[in-house]
Design an enzyme around this catalytic site. Structure first.
Site, PDB file in Angstrom:
ATOM      1  N   ASP A  34      26.662 112.985 -72.727  1.00 17.77           N
ATOM      2  CA  ASP A  34      27.224 114.203 -72.144  1.00 17.77           C
ATOM      3  C   ASP A  34      28.753 114.224 -72.231  1.00 17.77           C
ATOM      4  O   ASP A  34      29.394 113.171 -72.207  1.00 17.77           O
ATOM      5  CB  ASP A  34      26.857 114.295 -70.661  1.00 17.77           C
ATOM      6  CG  ASP A  34      25.390 114.588 -70.435  1.00 17.77           C
ATOM      7  OD1 ASP A  34      24.617 114.627 -71.410  1.00 17.77           O
ATOM      8  OD2 ASP A  34      25.025 114.774 -69.257  1.00 17.77           O
ATOM      9  N   ASP A  35      29.275 115.430 -72.252  1.00 17.43           N
ATOM     10  CA  ASP A  35      30.697 115.752 -71.993  1.00 17.43           C
ATOM     11  C   ASP A  35      31.617 115.718 -73.204  1.00 17.43           C
ATOM     12  O   ASP A  35      32.775 116.106 -73.103  1.00 17.43           O
ATOM     13  CB  ASP A  35      31.313 114.887 -70.878  1.00 17.43           C
ATOM     14  CG  ASP A  35      30.629 115.067 -69.533  1.00 17.43           C
ATOM     15  OD1 ASP A  35      29.689 115.887 -69.456  1.00 17.43           O
ATOM     16  OD2 ASP A  35      31.023 114.395 -68.577  1.00 17.43           O
ATOM     17  N   HIS A  85      26.247 122.260 -72.683  1.00 19.18           N
ATOM     18  CA  HIS A  85      26.626 121.652 -71.392  1.00 19.18           C
ATOM     19  C   HIS A  85      27.671 122.545 -70.717  1.00 19.18           C
ATOM     20  O   HIS A  85      28.510 122.046 -69.971  1.00 19.18           O
ATOM     21  CB  HIS A  85      27.149 120.244 -71.651  1.00 19.18           C
ATOM     22  CG  HIS A  85      27.139 119.311 -70.477  1.00 19.18           C
ATOM     23  ND1 HIS A  85      26.095 119.219 -69.576  1.00 19.18           N
ATOM     24  CD2 HIS A  85      28.060 118.395 -70.037  1.00 19.18           C
ATOM     25  CE1 HIS A  85      26.377 118.293 -68.654  1.00 19.18           C
ATOM     26  NE2 HIS A  85      27.572 117.800 -68.910  1.00 19.18           N
ATOM     27  N   HIS A 173      27.650 108.863 -71.265  1.00 18.16           N
ATOM     28  CA  HIS A 173      28.708 109.864 -71.436  1.00 18.16           C
ATOM     29  C   HIS A 173      29.659 109.448 -72.551  1.00 18.16           C
ATOM     30  O   HIS A 173      30.181 108.324 -72.518  1.00 18.16           O
ATOM     31  CB  HIS A 173      29.502 110.029 -70.134  1.00 18.16           C
ATOM     32  CG  HIS A 173      28.717 110.718 -69.061  1.00 18.16           C
ATOM     33  ND1 HIS A 173      27.762 110.059 -68.319  1.00 18.16           N
ATOM     34  CD2 HIS A 173      28.710 112.004 -68.648  1.00 18.16           C
ATOM     35  CE1 HIS A 173      27.208 110.918 -67.472  1.00 18.16           C
ATOM     36  NE2 HIS A 173      27.764 112.108 -67.655  1.00 18.16           N
TER      37      HIS A 173
HETATM   38 ZN   LIG Z   1      28.688 116.471 -67.762  1.00 13.52          ZN
END
Ligand SMILES: [Zn+2]
Length: 207
Positions: A34-35, A85, A173
């Site tokens: 993620d991210d 996201h 992440h």
């Molecule tokens: Zn996130």
């Protein structure tokens, strides 16, 4: 303490619209990041995945894709999947359903995906209802907590290995904050899972 599993009420929502774990019996695991994409973390993840011959799913922040299109293109060129996201990593509990929807759609202008992971795992029932026909929500079965200041690299690895089960969806992440712990835990987790007979696949909205 912290929770590595999602709250029960997420798991109670229809799997037609929201996935926490993929319903398979085989030893298949789903790595997610993620991210990103960011230059400080994403290329290093791609190298680890390539070195181990493993595919994953990247839940990208639209603004980061806009800034780092070259890195996003490397993700897809390597055969990994991308998921939405939101454009600005919005906390769903702090914005209206309309603002949330618009921000997710702004991310969608950067790249097409029918997968959506709500930032912070937070969304309201109204946000869920306006988005569920356009996207399959993907939560997780295990958080490594690689972003958490109180979690050590070893604990992060332990969180991942203890969550290994058929259909598990594991969250790392590709962010500056998580980088050090993630880069410690990721290759060790992949090697452990392969030793246990697992293979890794990408997520798609039909699972
Ligand atoms: Zn996130």
């Amino acid at each position: 303490m912290y929770a590595v599993h999602p709250p029960w009420f997420y798991r109670a929502l229809s799997p037609k619209y929201l996935l926490c774990r993929v319903p398979v019996q085989d030893k298949v695991a789903y790595l997610t990041f993620d991210d990103g994409p960011v230059p400080e973390a994403t290329p290093a993840v791609l190298k680890i995945l390539k070195d181990h011959g493993v595919k994953a799913t990247f839940f990208c922040v639209g603004e980061n894709v806009h800034k780092h299109r070259d890195i996003f293109d490397l993700i897809t060129a390597d055969g990994h999947a991308a998921g939405n996201h939101s454009y600005n990593h919005l906390n769903g509990w702090k914005v209206s359903p309309g603002a949330y929807y618009n921000n997710v759609m702004k991310c969608r202008e950067q790249f097409e995906s029918r997968l959506f992971r709500p930032p912070h795992g937070r969304f309201s029932p109204a946000q869920y209802i306006v988005l569920r026909n356009d996207f399959r929500f993907v939560l997780w079965s295990v958080l490594t907590m690689d972003y958490h200041h109180a979690v050590s690299p070893g604990q992060c690895l332990q969180n991942a290995t203890s969550g290994l089960e058929p259909g598990c969806v594991i969250v790392f992440h590709d962010s500056i904050k998580a980088r050090e712990k993630m880069l410690f835990a990721l290759p060790r987790f992949i090697e452990y899972a392969i030793e246990q007979g697992y293979r890794f696949e990408v997520l798609n909205e039909k699972l």
